[in-house]
Design a protein around this motif. Structure first.
Motif, mmCIF file in Angstrom:
data_model
loop_
_atom_site.group_PDB
_atom_site.id
_atom_site.type_symbol
_atom_site.label_atom_id
_atom_site.label_comp_id
_atom_site.label_asym_id
_atom_site.label_seq_id
_atom_site.Cartn_x
_atom_site.Cartn_y
_atom_site.Cartn_z
ATOM 1 N N PRO A 131 0.856 -1.224 0.187
ATOM 2 C CA PRO A 131 -0.236 0.012 -0.119
ATOM 3 C C PRO A 131 0.944 1.327 0.044
ATOM 4 O O PRO A 131 1.868 1.084 0.703
ATOM 5 C CB PRO A 131 -0.948 -0.348 1.365
ATOM 6 C CG PRO A 131 -0.074 -0.993 2.296
ATOM 7 C CD PRO A 131 0.875 -1.886 1.488
ATOM 8 N N THR A 132 0.267 2.133 -0.712
ATOM 9 C CA THR A 132 1.029 3.535 -0.800
ATOM 10 C C THR A 132 -0.175 4.852 -0.446
ATOM 11 O O THR A 132 -0.134 5.630 -1.270
ATOM 12 C CB THR A 132 1.782 3.706 -1.937
ATOM 13 O OG1 THR A 132 0.809 3.599 -3.226
ATOM 14 C CG2 THR A 132 2.836 2.680 -2.141
ATOM 15 N N HIS A 133 -0.871 4.652 0.549
ATOM 16 C CA HIS A 133 -1.970 5.390 0.673
ATOM 17 C C HIS A 133 -1.431 6.740 1.449
ATOM 18 O O HIS A 133 -2.203 7.609 1.421
ATOM 19 C CB HIS A 133 -3.094 4.891 1.473
ATOM 20 C CG HIS A 133 -3.656 3.504 0.773
ATOM 21 N ND1 HIS A 133 -4.329 3.446 -0.260
ATOM 22 C CD2 HIS A 133 -3.663 2.231 1.136
ATOM 23 C CE1 HIS A 133 -4.723 2.417 -0.564
ATOM 24 N NE2 HIS A 133 -4.307 1.364 0.210
ATOM 25 N N GLU A 134 -0.549 6.478 2.194
ATOM 26 C CA GLU A 134 -0.089 7.947 2.786
ATOM 27 C C GLU A 134 0.385 8.973 1.828
ATOM 28 O O GLU A 134 1.048 8.753 1.014
ATOM 29 C CB GLU A 134 1.409 7.449 3.682
ATOM 30 C CG GLU A 134 0.961 6.641 4.916
ATOM 31 C CD GLU A 134 1.082 5.128 4.515
ATOM 32 O OE1 GLU A 134 1.301 5.148 3.244
ATOM 33 O OE2 GLU A 134 0.893 4.364 5.370
ATOM 34 N N ALA A 135 -0.181 10.316 2.105
ATOM 35 C CA ALA A 135 0.139 11.410 1.347
ATOM 36 C C ALA A 135 1.658 11.818 1.173
ATOM 37 O O ALA A 135 2.072 12.398 0.414
ATOM 38 C CB ALA A 135 -0.834 12.541 1.739
ATOM 39 N N ALA A 136 2.413 11.581 2.244
ATOM 40 C CA ALA A 136 3.814 11.765 2.409
ATOM 41 C C ALA A 136 4.626 10.937 1.819
ATOM 42 O O ALA A 136 5.786 11.196 1.602
ATOM 43 C CB ALA A 136 4.072 11.589 4.068
ATOM 44 N N ILE A 179 2.688 11.229 10.078
ATOM 45 C CA ILE A 179 3.104 12.567 9.718
ATOM 46 C C ILE A 179 1.434 13.200 9.437
ATOM 47 O O ILE A 179 0.681 12.780 8.626
ATOM 48 C CB ILE A 179 3.794 12.481 8.185
ATOM 49 C CG1 ILE A 179 5.047 11.782 8.693
ATOM 50 C CG2 ILE A 179 3.942 13.847 7.795
ATOM 51 C CD1 ILE A 179 6.217 11.682 7.387
ATOM 52 N N THR A 180 1.565 14.520 9.728
ATOM 53 C CA THR A 180 0.388 15.337 9.702
ATOM 54 C C THR A 180 0.402 16.367 8.749
ATOM 55 O O THR A 180 1.829 17.062 8.848
ATOM 56 C CB THR A 180 -0.247 15.897 10.998
ATOM 57 O OG1 THR A 180 0.735 16.517 11.681
ATOM 58 C CG2 THR A 180 -0.271 14.345 11.972
ATOM 59 N N GLY A 181 -0.180 16.989 8.041
ATOM 60 C CA GLY A 181 -0.018 17.737 7.233
ATOM 61 C C GLY A 181 0.728 17.764 5.795
ATOM 62 O O GLY A 181 1.172 16.396 5.510
ATOM 63 N N LYS A 182 1.518 18.352 5.324
ATOM 64 C CA LYS A 182 2.339 18.517 3.997
ATOM 65 C C LYS A 182 3.719 18.149 4.547
ATOM 66 O O LYS A 182 4.097 18.811 5.360
ATOM 67 C CB LYS A 182 2.044 19.314 3.242
ATOM 68 C CG LYS A 182 0.614 19.440 2.575
ATOM 69 C CD LYS A 182 0.705 20.617 1.393
ATOM 70 C CE LYS A 182 -0.590 20.849 0.752
ATOM 71 N NZ LYS A 182 -1.089 21.920 -0.377
ATOM 72 N N VAL A 183 4.412 17.536 3.473
ATOM 73 C CA VAL A 183 5.893 17.393 3.580
ATOM 74 C C VAL A 183 6.555 18.496 2.753
ATOM 75 O O VAL A 183 6.194 18.627 1.462
ATOM 76 C CB VAL A 183 6.290 15.856 3.245
ATOM 77 C CG1 VAL A 183 7.834 16.044 3.011
ATOM 78 C CG2 VAL A 183 5.724 14.742 4.114
ATOM 79 N N ARG A 184 7.174 19.619 3.421
ATOM 80 C CA ARG A 184 7.586 20.601 2.661
ATOM 81 C C ARG A 184 9.214 20.451 2.364
ATOM 82 O O ARG A 184 9.994 20.304 3.458
ATOM 83 C CB ARG A 184 7.483 22.093 3.349
ATOM 84 C CG ARG A 184 6.004 22.078 3.543
ATOM 85 C CD ARG A 184 5.560 23.248 4.627
ATOM 86 N NE ARG A 184 5.987 23.125 5.842
ATOM 87 C CZ ARG A 184 5.480 22.421 6.956
ATOM 88 N NH1 ARG A 184 4.239 21.581 6.631
ATOM 89 N NH2 ARG A 184 5.963 22.270 8.067
ATOM 90 N N SER A 185 9.607 20.555 1.182
ATOM 91 C CA SER A 185 11.158 20.530 0.960
ATOM 92 C C SER A 185 11.792 21.823 1.269
ATOM 93 O O SER A 185 11.179 22.996 1.346
ATOM 94 C CB SER A 185 11.197 20.481 -0.371
ATOM 95 O OG SER A 185 10.694 19.314 -1.137
ATOM 96 N N ARG A 186 13.180 21.666 1.443
ATOM 97 C CA ARG A 186 13.869 22.757 1.976
ATOM 98 C C ARG A 186 15.207 22.958 1.115
ATOM 99 O O ARG A 186 15.712 21.811 0.546
ATOM 100 C CB ARG A 186 14.361 22.486 3.579
ATOM 101 C CG ARG A 186 13.179 22.868 4.534
ATOM 102 C CD ARG A 186 12.624 24.395 4.309
ATOM 103 N NE ARG A 186 11.479 24.813 5.268
ATOM 104 C CZ ARG A 186 10.461 24.842 4.949
ATOM 105 N NH1 ARG A 186 9.988 24.560 3.720
ATOM 106 N NH2 ARG A 186 9.545 25.172 5.744
ATOM 107 N N GLN A 187 15.463 24.053 0.888
ATOM 108 C CA GLN A 187 17.040 24.493 0.054
ATOM 109 C C GLN A 187 17.878 23.882 0.739
ATOM 110 O O GLN A 187 18.185 24.007 2.082
ATOM 111 C CB GLN A 187 16.836 25.896 -0.370
ATOM 112 C CG GLN A 187 15.895 26.346 -1.085
ATOM 113 C CD GLN A 187 15.643 25.757 -2.453
ATOM 114 O OE1 GLN A 187 16.724 25.457 -2.951
ATOM 115 N NE2 GLN A 187 14.601 25.769 -3.067
#
Length: 363
Positions: A188-193, A256-264
């Motif tokens: 399964p790959t249901h996690e949004a993260a 993990i709650t919310g969105k995963v945000r990338s960083r520079q």
């Protein structure tokens, strides 16, 4: 429109594969029916969809709805047709290359550029996979069933099947007389993260996300450098370097709650050659026992605990005493049984279970 484009791409591919010498753009235009139609009066292939326009506003020929081509002073409809053909040909050429066709560009003696696709360059080399490798490849493609790269994974499998390579799940892949399992493994790959973390692992990009531990009432923000993703017992985990704690950590994606945000920026810690995600998770989940614990369990309850028990002794009054393996994460498991379990020893396990129950009570 989609069918017309597919036929046009197929015609162009056949022309490039069937020629022994480079064909110029002019020769290709005269050999493919869809290209011949470009520039003819009344053809919708000239200009934009829904209009018989030749070219764009400000070009040598501008079409209006209902007109085949309305030429402005100093220009002709043919010039607009050439421009439309050039745009169409470049798009088609790029699409074929994206699909995997190797198209060579050759400069002719007369200075005209020619194109061809050599069969040797576009022939899939022999591929041999044993049963285990084919099953692993088919299972890996199933990971993308709910992800953005599902189309790319399906396309890769279709190319292998076209080369005569049977894969897991194909009808007729099992020889006659061989048992065929009715069970089909799925990951399964249901996690949004999952997808943003996979891309961050691939591109070596730091990320930040909110993470709620099993014994925490509220999520906390984590800054990590993701190394690898791994699935264990139906759950996905990401391992990486926690910048704030300056140590390796493993996180379960479902927490993990919310969105995963990338960083520079680049990674600050070296990526190890081998990351033991599964061993770490097993240890944290209590799969790796470091001792034993004694608990009271209500009679006829907690069968998973009874299955792992080293010894069981009836206490009477509807309770049993069990000796079970004790490892990291056992407190989280015992909390799930609620009032049916009472920890007797060790004292630190009893304290951890009480802390978790208090956190749950607080909400």
């Amino acid at each position: 429109m989609a069918i017309a484009k597919a036929e046009r791409l197929m015609s162009l591919a056949l022309c490039l594969l069937g020629t022994r010498r480079p064909l110029s753009k002019r020769e290709l235009r005269m050999s493919i029916e869809a290209y011949i139609e470009v520039g003819r009066p009344g053809s919708a292939a000239v200009g934009r969809p829904g209009s018989a326009a030749v070219g764009r506003p400000g070009s040598a020929a501008v079409g209006r709805p209902g007109n085949a081509a309305v030429g402005r002073p100093g220009g002709t409809a043919a010039a607009g047709g050439d421009e439309s053909f050039n745009r169409m040909f470049e798009r088609d050429k790029d699409d074929l290359r994206e699909l995997g066709l190797v198209i060579e560009t050759v400069d002719g003696i007369d200075g005209e550029v020619g194109y061809l696709a050599r069969r040797d360059s576009n022939r899939l080399p022999p591929i041999t996979l044993d049963a285990e490798e084919a099953a692993a490849l088919g299972l890996a493609a199933k990971v993308w069933q709910q992800a953005r790269l599902a189309g790319a994974a399906s396309g890769a499998l279709q190319k292998l099947r076209a080369a005569g390579m049977p894969l897991a799940g194909d009808v007729g892949e099992v020889d006659a007389g061989q048992p065929h399992s009715a069970l089909e493994p799925r990951i399964p790959t249901h996690e949004a993260a999952f997808e943003p973390l996979m891309l961050a692992c691939r591109d070596r990009r730091p990320v930040v996300f909110d993470y709620r531990k099993s014994n925490a009432a509220r999520p906390e923000q984590r800054h990590i450098e993701p190394w690898i993703l791994e699935c264990w017992r139906g759950h996905w985990y990401v391992a990486g370097w926690d910048r704030e704690r300056k140590a390796e950590r493993v996180f379960r994606l479902s927490r993990i709650t919310g969105k995963v945000r990338s960083r520079q920026g680049a990674f600050t810690a070296p990526v190890p050659d081998h990351v033991t995600v599964r061993e770490t998770v097993e240890s944290w989940a209590g799969e790796t026992a470091t001792g034993t614990a004694r608990i009271k369990l209500r009679a006829e309850h907690g069968y998973p605990l009874r299955a792992r028990a080293l010894s069981v002794r009836a206490l009477g009054d509807g309770w049993d005493e069990l000796e079970i393996p004790y490892g990291h994460g056992l407190d989280a498991w015992l909390v799930e049984f609620g009032p049916d379990v009472v920890v007797l020893e060790p004292a630190e396990l009893r304290a951890d279970v009480i802390d978790r129950l208090r956190a749950v009570a607080k909400g």
